[in-house]
Write an enzyme that holds these catalytic residues in place. Structure first.
Site, PDB file in Angstrom:
ATOM      1  N   ASN A 197       0.717  -1.137   0.066  1.00 36.81           N
ATOM      2  CA  ASN A 197      -0.108   0.022  -0.109  1.00 36.81           C
ATOM      3  C   ASN A 197       0.928   1.263  -0.041  1.00 36.81           C
ATOM      4  OD1 ASN A 197      -2.620   1.605   0.311  1.00 36.81           O
ATOM      5  ND2 ASN A 197      -1.681   1.662   2.516  1.00 36.81           N
ATOM      6  N   HIS A 214       1.089   5.182   1.419  1.00 38.99           N
ATOM      7  CA  HIS A 214       0.325   5.917   2.434  1.00 38.99           C
ATOM      8  C   HIS A 214       0.941   7.329   2.559  1.00 38.99           C
ATOM      9  CE1 HIS A 214      -2.204   6.602   5.881  1.00 38.99           C
ATOM     10  NE2 HIS A 214      -1.084   7.248   6.497  1.00 38.99           N
ATOM     11  N   SER A 243       5.050   6.810   2.192  1.00 37.87           N
ATOM     12  CA  SER A 243       5.590   5.380   2.674  1.00 37.87           C
ATOM     13  C   SER A 243       4.936   4.445   1.772  1.00 37.87           C
ATOM     14  CB  SER A 243       5.369   4.988   4.061  1.00 37.87           C
ATOM     15  OG  SER A 243       5.706   6.052   5.010  1.00 37.87           O
ATOM     16  N   ASP A 247      -2.212   0.538   8.297  1.00 35.26           N
ATOM     17  CA  ASP A 247      -1.156   1.359   7.984  1.00 35.26           C
ATOM     18  C   ASP A 247       0.094   1.128   8.951  1.00 35.26           C
ATOM     19  OD1 ASP A 247      -2.594   2.661   5.923  1.00 35.26           O
ATOM     20  OD2 ASP A 247      -3.346   4.174   7.227  1.00 35.26           O
TER      21      ASP A 247
HETATM   22  C1  GAR Z   1      -2.677   9.029  -2.697  1.00 39.81           C
HETATM   23  O1  GAR Z   1      -2.163  10.334  -2.156  1.00 39.81           O
HETATM   24  C2  GAR Z   1      -2.452   7.900  -1.545  1.00 39.81           C
HETATM   25  O2  GAR Z   1      -1.382   8.089  -0.774  1.00 39.81           O
HETATM   26  C3  GAR Z   1      -3.603   7.977  -0.720  1.00 39.81           C
HETATM   27  O3  GAR Z   1      -4.837   8.365  -1.650  1.00 39.81           O
HETATM   28  C4  GAR Z   1      -4.186   9.042  -2.705  1.00 39.81           C
HETATM   29  C5  GAR Z   1      -4.741   8.542  -4.055  1.00 39.81           C
HETATM   30  O4  GAR Z   1      -4.326   9.074  -5.034  1.00 39.81           O
HETATM   31  N1  GAR Z   1      -4.117   6.896  -0.075  1.00 39.81           N
HETATM   32  C6  GAR Z   1      -4.443   7.031   1.176  1.00 39.81           C
HETATM   33  O5  GAR Z   1      -4.669   7.872   1.930  1.00 39.81           O
HETATM   34  C7  GAR Z   1      -4.639   5.487   1.882  1.00 39.81           C
HETATM   35  N2  GAR Z   1      -5.173   5.629   3.219  1.00 39.81           N
HETATM   36  P1  GAR Z   1      -4.557   8.350  -6.471  1.00 39.81           P
HETATM   37  O6  GAR Z   1      -5.500   7.808  -6.723  1.00 39.81           O
HETATM   38  O7  GAR Z   1      -4.344   9.498  -7.593  1.00 39.81           O
HETATM   39  O8  GAR Z   1      -3.294   7.304  -6.743  1.00 39.81           O
END
Ligand code: GAR
Length: 191
Positions: free
Chosen positions: A109, A111, A138, A147
């Site tokens: 994942n 994060h 991360s 997480d």
């Molecule tokens: C990213 O910033 C990712 O790190 C975050 O959501 C966004 C997705 O963007 N993930 C989380 O917050 C997980 N808890 P994307 O759909 O454009 O890849």
């Protein structure tokens, strides 16, 4: 070189998914993206994946009675796809311990924080509220605790006095893409 069949789970825009999918188009990248699945049928990323010719799966979670029922179907779809690794990329659902156990050490994942700081949501605002001088992202293994699995790679940015949650989100997203590509390579090559 054998490419590891890899699935990507998303819930939204899918910019990290796109970065992984584009990297995987290169003959020397050790993964092949065999499926992109979303629990949100209207997720923008599904169309973006389909445009690249990747099989997509819209699996609306709302009609399911509970998390277990949803995760069982998701598990079967992933098995059918032939996936051996799963990348969560903006997948905004907590996976059940049962599901995580089926895919032990095979789910990663991304994060948007320097874990173990700021697990969960609103990471950018929390970093600002704490007065942190550094923030970042991360890539980690997924375990049953949110997480909390081992970190594979992390990258930092400096927080400036002008930063807002929005500017931090933009800056972090930019470094997420190459970090995730590198982390997935590392995991695939170490198998
Ligand atoms: C990213 O910033 C990712 O790190 C975050 O959501 C966004 C997705 O963007 N993930 C989380 O917050 C997980 N808890 P994307 O759909 O454009 O890849």
């Amino acid at each position: 070189m054998r490419k590891v069949p890899t699935a990507i789970l998303i819930s939204g825009r899918g910019s990290n998914m796109l970065a992984l999918a584009k990297a995987a188009q290169s003959p020397d990248y050790p993964c092949q993206i065999v499926m992109v699945a979303s629990n949100v049928p209207e997720a923008e990323g599904l169309q973006r994946a389909a445009d690249l010719g990747i099989p997509v799966q819209a699996l609306d979670h709302t009609p399911f009675e509970d998390r277990e029922a949803f995760d069982q179907i998701l598990h079967h779809k992933l098995q059918e796809s032939g996936a051996e690794l799963i990348c969560c990329a903006g997948f905004m659902r907590i996976l059940t311990p049962w599901f995580v156990d089926q895919w032990k050490n095979k789910i990663i994942n991304i994060h948007p924080s320097l874990l173990p700081k700021y697990k969960g949501l609103n990471t950018h605002q929390r970093a600002l509220d704490a007065g942190d001088r550094f923030h970042g992202c991360s890539v980690h293994f997924v375990t049953a605790d949110l997480d909390s699995g081992d970190v594979i790679l992390q990258k930092k940015i400096k927080v400036t006095p002008r930063d807002t949650a929005e500017t931090l989100a933009q800056k972090v997203l930019k470094i997420e893409h190459p970090l995730y590509v590198e982390a997935l390579r590392k995991v695939a090559e170490s198998r």
